[in-house]
Design a protein around this motif. Sequence first.
Motif, PDB file in Angstrom:
ATOM      1  N   ALA A  28       0.849  -1.193   0.000  1.00  0.00           N
ATOM      2  CA  ALA A  28       0.000   0.000   0.000  1.00  0.00           C
ATOM      3  C   ALA A  28       0.882   1.240   0.000  1.00  0.00           C
ATOM      4  N   ASP A  29       0.285   2.359  -0.334  1.00  0.00           N
ATOM      5  CA  ASP A  29       0.999   3.625  -0.270  1.00  0.00           C
ATOM      6  C   ASP A  29       1.075   4.087   1.179  1.00  0.00           C
ATOM      7  N   ASN A  30       2.164   4.722   1.533  1.00  0.00           N
ATOM      8  CA  ASN A  30       2.317   5.313   2.848  1.00  0.00           C
ATOM      9  C   ASN A  30       1.394   6.521   2.971  1.00  0.00           C
ATOM     10  N   THR A  31       0.719   6.674   4.099  1.00  0.00           N
ATOM     11  CA  THR A  31      -0.152   7.832   4.309  1.00  0.00           C
ATOM     12  C   THR A  31       0.433   8.827   5.312  1.00  0.00           C
ATOM     13  N   TYR A  32       1.497   8.447   5.994  1.00  0.00           N
ATOM     14  CA  TYR A  32       2.079   9.315   7.016  1.00  0.00           C
ATOM     15  C   TYR A  32       2.976  10.380   6.392  1.00  0.00           C
ATOM     16  N   GLN A  33       2.947  11.562   6.996  1.00  0.00           N
ATOM     17  CA  GLN A  33       3.765  12.686   6.559  1.00  0.00           C
ATOM     18  C   GLN A  33       4.613  13.165   7.726  1.00  0.00           C
ATOM     19  N   LEU A  34       5.733  13.784   7.398  1.00  0.00           N
ATOM     20  CA  LEU A  34       6.612  14.359   8.410  1.00  0.00           C
ATOM     21  C   LEU A  34       6.217  15.800   8.683  1.00  0.00           C
ATOM     22  N   ILE A  35       6.527  16.272   9.878  1.00  0.00           N
ATOM     23  CA  ILE A  35       6.363  17.693  10.183  1.00  0.00           C
ATOM     24  C   ILE A  35       7.388  18.447   9.347  1.00  0.00           C
ATOM     25  N   GLY A  36       6.972  19.561   8.756  1.00  0.00           N
ATOM     26  CA  GLY A  36       7.856  20.347   7.891  1.00  0.00           C
ATOM     27  C   GLY A  36       9.062  20.900   8.636  1.00  0.00           C
ATOM     28  N   GLU A  37      10.118  21.194   7.900  1.00  0.00           N
ATOM     29  CA  GLU A  37      11.319  21.757   8.514  1.00  0.00           C
ATOM     30  C   GLU A  37      11.029  23.084   9.202  1.00  0.00           C
ATOM     31  N   ASP A  38       9.989  23.778   8.730  1.00  0.00           N
ATOM     32  CA  ASP A  38       9.591  25.040   9.350  1.00  0.00           C
ATOM     33  C   ASP A  38       8.694  24.817  10.570  1.00  0.00           C
ATOM     34  N   GLY A  39       8.443  23.555  10.911  1.00  0.00           N
ATOM     35  CA  GLY A  39       7.605  23.224  12.053  1.00  0.00           C
ATOM     36  C   GLY A  39       6.127  23.154  11.737  1.00  0.00           C
ATOM     37  N   ALA A  40       5.774  23.363  10.451  1.00  0.00           N
ATOM     38  CA  ALA A  40       4.367  23.324  10.053  1.00  0.00           C
ATOM     39  C   ALA A  40       3.833  21.900  10.160  1.00  0.00           C
ATOM     40  N   LEU A  41       2.693  21.776  10.799  1.00  0.00           N
ATOM     41  CA  LEU A  41       2.059  20.478  11.002  1.00  0.00           C
ATOM     42  C   LEU A  41       1.163  20.155   9.809  1.00  0.00           C
ATOM     43  N   PRO A  42       1.447  19.058   9.086  1.00  0.00           N
ATOM     44  CA  PRO A  42       0.594  18.708   7.938  1.00  0.00           C
ATOM     45  C   PRO A  42      -0.763  18.181   8.390  1.00  0.00           C
ATOM     46  N   GLN A  43      -1.725  18.204   7.494  1.00  0.00           N
ATOM     47  CA  GLN A  43      -3.044  17.623   7.762  1.00  0.00           C
ATOM     48  C   GLN A  43      -2.958  16.118   7.546  1.00  0.00           C
TER      49      GLN A  43
END
Length: 161
Positions: free
Chosen positions: A16-31
Amino acid sequence: MLNTALQVLSKDGTVADNTYQLIGEDGALPQGDVVVTAEQLDQLANISGRKALYITVDASPEVNEFPLDQLDAIFIEFAGFNDGRGYSFAALLRRQGYQGELRATGDVFKDVLNYMKRSGFDSFVVKEGKDIQEAAAGLGDFTHPYQASTAVPQAHYQTGA
């Protein structure tokens, strides 16, 4: 660090495709689904989707207390083939009562998947450059383990089968 674009192999052989994302280098929290490091655990309350923790050999569950009841998945990094601490981390987390998904990342390939599965892993991010379908075929290499494990509470010879 984790390559979130790679596909995920499940212990049942599905991909399956991965659905998890990392927090951005700027600290922005992804949806959506987010994976945090041990240093970012304070962000768990702000995540709207599923929550995962990414641990390396420097963040052992033996010396760190993780909020296991708040996590949907724990990604354990295998820095190299010759470092087996990830197996121990997985078994320890299972003994601590963690029921969520354990995902192996890093130096993950066909020849080690059976051992990872027996240690309690549910899914695997196969090392970049390795064939995920070939790796999936390796999950069934050993059908009757002799030793009990996290994944097999009673070995074949103990069941009388």
